[in-house]
Scaffold this motif. Structure first.
Motif, short mmCIF file in Angstrom:
data_model
loop_
_atom_site.label_atom_id
_atom_site.label_comp_id
_atom_site.label_asym_id
_atom_site.label_seq_id
_atom_site.Cartn_x
_atom_site.Cartn_y
_atom_site.Cartn_z
N ASN A 137 39.88 29.69 45.72
CA ASN A 137 39.23 30.27 44.54
C ASN A 137 38.93 29.14 43.57
O ASN A 137 39.25 27.98 43.82
CB ASN A 137 40.12 31.34 43.88
N HIS A 139 40.11 28.83 40.53
CA HIS A 139 41.12 28.68 39.51
C HIS A 139 41.91 27.39 39.73
O HIS A 139 42.23 27.02 40.86
CB HIS A 139 42.08 29.87 39.51
N ARG A 141 45.15 25.17 39.88
CA ARG A 141 46.54 25.43 40.24
C ARG A 141 47.36 24.21 39.83
O ARG A 141 46.85 23.10 39.77
CB ARG A 141 46.67 25.69 41.75
N GLN A 158 42.14 21.74 41.95
CA GLN A 158 41.16 22.82 42.04
C GLN A 158 40.47 22.76 43.39
O GLN A 158 39.90 21.73 43.76
CB GLN A 158 40.14 22.73 40.91
#
Length: 217
Positions: A137, A139, A141, A158
């Motif tokens: 995704n 987002h 991390r 990312q």
């Protein structure tokens, strides 16, 4: 603007290579490369090299080593070059930070899943992981990057690509941690490519300083 370094500056530069793996003897075909100072820092490296205004560029084979360089004046009025840890750039194809693939127990601990994930390749700007349990995704991390038993620090990563459980991601680290990562990668580059590095000193030549010789394939 490029300017040649003095012998004294070269001697200072060569000290960075004093502690190194044994180098393979140079072949007759090998040629020395020049070392120069430049204020023209590529935009792709500017964020990696910090606020430095000068860099020392050394080219060995298809690699470019960009050393952050500061020149200070001591109490005697002598100029003293101080070099940072270099960013190693691979010039084959599109230029990018050197990616280390021969890793030994390098891993991350993902904070969301608390999983230890194998790192397949690593550079100062990104990594690849074998992580089939992590969904791809956009987002960011957070994780802890573990380089050795003694060296670890937090990163953000990312995901930019995922295929068959292999994830490619960009990473963001603090300035201090980036220095640590750059030192680790530079040490690994020297260890894996020791034949490219040779440090020679001619103690019998009173007119010569320590000279760094960088060999090409």
């Amino acid at each position: 603007m490029n300017t040649n370094l003095t012998k004294e500056e070269l001697a200072c530069f060569s000290e960075l290579f004093a502690k190194k793996p044994s180098a393979v003897k140079s072949s007759p075909e090998s040629s020395s490369e020049t070392v120069s100072v430049t204020t023209e820092i590529p935009s792709t490296l500017a964020s990696l090299l910090g606020k430095t205004q000068l860099t020392l560029l050394a080219e060995i084979s298809h690699y470019r080593l960009w050393f952050p360089l500061n020149i200070a004046m001591d109490e005697l009025g002598q100029f003293t070059p101080k070099l940072g840890i270099p960013e190693v750039v691979d010039t084959r194809g599109a230029e990018r930070s050197w990616r280390m693939k021969e890793l030994d127990d390098v891993r991350i601990i993902d904070f969301d899943t608390n999983l230890a994930i194998e790192v397949l390749s690593l550079s100062s700007t990104g990594l690849t992981l074998y992580a089939p349990n992590i969904s791809a995704n956009n987002h960011s991390r957070r994780a802890k990057l573990i380089l050795t038993k003694e060296i670890n620090f937090e990163i953000e990563y990312q995901i930019v690509r995922s295929e068959n459980g292999v994830i490619a991601a960009t990473i963001v680290v603090s300035d201090e941690s980036r220095e640590t990562l750059r030192q680790f990668l530079f040490s690994m580059h020297k260890a894996q490519h020791s034949y490219l590095y040779e440090h020679e000193m001619n103690a019998n030549d009173t007119n010569a300083s320590n000279v760094l010789k960088l060999k090409s394939d």
